[in-house]
Enzyme design. Structure first.
Site, PDB file in Angstrom:
ATOM      1  N   SER A   1      51.998  -9.865  -9.613  1.00 45.02           N
ATOM      2  CA  SER A   1      52.398  -9.633 -10.996  1.00 45.02           C
ATOM      3  C   SER A   1      53.762  -8.951 -11.116  1.00 45.02           C
ATOM      4  O   SER A   1      54.782  -9.594 -10.976  1.00 45.02           O
ATOM      5  CB  SER A   1      51.295  -8.884 -11.746  1.00 45.02           C
ATOM      6  OG  SER A   1      50.946  -7.695 -11.114  1.00 45.02           O
TER       7      SER A   1
ATOM      8  N   ASP B   1      65.674 -16.027  -7.666  1.00 46.39           N
ATOM      9  CA  ASP B   1      66.326 -17.013  -8.527  1.00 46.39           C
ATOM     10  C   ASP B   1      67.812 -16.732  -8.689  1.00 46.39           C
ATOM     11  O   ASP B   1      68.627 -17.660  -8.779  1.00 46.39           O
ATOM     12  CB  ASP B   1      65.654 -17.057  -9.895  1.00 46.39           C
ATOM     13  CG  ASP B   1      64.386 -17.898  -9.901  1.00 46.39           C
ATOM     14  OD1 ASP B   1      63.994 -18.381  -8.826  1.00 46.39           O
ATOM     15  OD2 ASP B   1      63.791 -18.065 -10.982  1.00 46.39           O
TER      16      ASP B   1
ATOM     17  N   LYS C   1      49.988 -14.215  -9.573  1.00 45.71           N
ATOM     18  CA  LYS C   1      49.507 -13.841 -10.905  1.00 45.71           C
ATOM     19  C   LYS C   1      50.668 -13.933 -11.885  1.00 45.71           C
ATOM     20  O   LYS C   1      51.546 -13.069 -11.895  1.00 45.71           O
ATOM     21  CB  LYS C   1      48.923 -12.439 -10.908  1.00 45.71           C
ATOM     22  CG  LYS C   1      48.436 -12.015 -12.284  1.00 45.71           C
ATOM     23  CD  LYS C   1      47.847 -10.629 -12.247  1.00 45.71           C
ATOM     24  CE  LYS C   1      47.450 -10.188 -13.648  1.00 45.71           C
ATOM     25  NZ  LYS C   1      48.613  -9.931 -14.513  1.00 45.71           N
TER      26      LYS C   1
END
Length: 472
Positions: free
Chosen positions: A313, A324, A338
């Site tokens: 999470s 990214d 998650k």
């Protein structure tokens, strides 16, 4: 943090949070005239009409009265309603739940960094209690309890089939009292019995160490102390290195998550510009996006992030954003997966709901729900361990992965050539892992090699690696 709109990202219920029956009394209408056939028909229909809602509430009231009248032992309305609420929410997804007032108060205490218990993140799975992760420097971690362990007995009494909140309640107790857990571990032929002493758990969310010119920061979870603690730890590393810090390893392994705002703050500490994370809710007007605040506290130093199957999470948000943006190279094992956000909705005088209200997406638009984040350089912790044995995809009733544009991050252009030669597991003669001896941490050692290659620094003397991370 205001819990009315507070967003949580943790993976599991924490062993040590109490379950106390505190809920408003409710009785469903029942006039005794609806037949069993009619009730079965009402369940089969998919309608939100007032008439259908009435029929379903009548069904609920009928079942409540039948249980009250005929169950083998007397049972209170309060217990039945709490059980019904728990069933309603847990049947939606693994992370939605009802909290009594006591559980809600304990959650508020925990996000501030201190609570009572053993220091275990656990999850109910098919009527079993399974460990998600022990928290650093807690009785559970010191006792050697591992992610994926099943807890089958407490003080010699079997707990198979026991609701998760009841199991948690049994594990709680006064500090300095003993408790014995019986656990089953994969590839271990016999149950393992572990005796611990309960304690007040002070979550030390940030630890740091300096390995030659490479800084190391460990984040164990995301609570209200995480962002400020990380920034303070980095300043201390700069001072310790006399301004010669050449790179940074950020360790998010077995970090079960926590507060969304802290994940955003930590990500923004390393990313100058662009999106950190976005959330998409059921209603488009409630969807949000968060961007970096224009500063990188490291000044662009080379970075490696360590992840594993216990990274979940909030820690996945940080890892996904750094991956990214190609701000850091991810090393280790695939994360938990998650990709949902929970909102705490207080019910004045009756606890609160922890309700899944949105999915989150990495800057490139990925949803990692049920998939996890794949590291750029795959490195296993040990040769024997098959990897983290429970992930989001293994849980019951998980929400679907939808809305993401791709399951893969953008292609990397910044990988050092030597990264292709990093072994994916320790050699046969690698020493057993000892948390007090970083030289035995294979994933950390590979991460340090990669950071040094990125910084074009030679490998430090091995003696430097025997310094255990310090508390900050």
């Amino acid at each position: 943090m205001k819990f009315r709109t507070g967003l949580l990202l943790g993976t599991a219920f924490l062993a040590g949070i109490a379950a106390g029956p505190q809920i408003a009394h409710f009785s469903g209408p029942w006039n005794g005239e609806i037949t069993s056939h009619a009730l079965a028909e009402s369940l089969a229909k998919d309608s939100d009409s007032p008439a259908e809602n009435y029929r379903l509430l009548s069904l609920f009231g009928h079942v409540l009265e039948q249980v009250k009248a005929n169950y083998v032992d007397p049972v209170s309305n309060r217990d039945l309603i709490v059980n019904a609420l728990n069933g309603m929410l847990s049947g939606l997804d693994p992370h939605s739940s009802y909290m009594t007032e006591k559980q809600y108060a304990d959650l508020q205490t925990r996000t501030k960094g201190e609570f009572g218990g053993l220091g275990l993140e656990i999850h109910g799975e098919d009527n079993h209690i399974r460990v998600v992760s022990p928290i650093d420097d807690t009785p559970a971690a010191r006792a050697g309890i591992k992610p994926g362990d099943y807890i089958v007995a407490i003080d010699g009494k079997n707990i198979d089939g026991l609701p998760q909140d009841e199991a948690v309640e049994r594990m709680r107790g006064k500090p300095d009292t003993k408790i014995t857990l019986t656990i089953i571990r994969e590839k271990t032929p016999k149950p393992i019995t572990v005796t611990m002493t309960r304690a007040i758990i002070h979550i030390q969310v940030i630890r740091s160490a300096l390995y030659d010119t490479i800084g190391y920061i460990r984040v164990s979870e995301f609570n209200e102390e995480t962002g400020p603690g990380l920034e303070a730890a980095f300043r201390k590393l700069k001072d310790q290195s006399h301004g010669k810090l050449a790179g940074l390893v950020l360790d998010l392994r077995s970090d079960p998550g926590g507060l969304l705002n802290q994940a955003i703050e930590v990500s923004s500490d390393f990313i100058r510009n662009g999106q950190i994370v976005s959330t998409r809710a059921r209603h488009s007007q409630e969807s949000q996006r968060w961007d970096a605040h224009g500063a990188d506290i490291t000044g662009g130093l080379p970075m490696v992030v360590l992840i594993n199957g216990g990274s979940a999470s909030a820690s996945e948000i940080v890892a996904g954003a750094l991956q990214d943006h190609q701000r850091a190279i991810l090393v280790g094992e695939k994360s938990f997966g998650k990709g949902s956000v929970q909102t705490i909705l207080p019910i004045p005088g009756n606890g609160a709901l922890r309700l899944t209200t949105a999915r989150y997406y990495t800057p490139s638009g990925r949803s990692i729900q049920g998939l996890g984040i794949v590291p750029d350089v795959a490195v296993r912790e040990t040769r024997e361990d098959p990897g983290y044995s429970i992930r989001e995809a293994d849980l019951a009733h998980i929400i679907k992965n939808q809305g993401g544009n791709t399951a893969k991050p953008p292609a990397r252009t910044d990988m050092p050539v030597m990264a292709t030669s990093i072994p994916d597991q320790p050699p046969a003669n690698w020493p057993s892992f000892d948390p007090t001896k970083p030289a035995t941490d294979f994933q950390l050692q590979q991460g340090l090699k990669i950071v040094r290659a990125m910084a074009d620094h030679p490998v430090a003397a091995q003696a430097m690696l025997h310094t255990a991370p310090r508390n900050d």
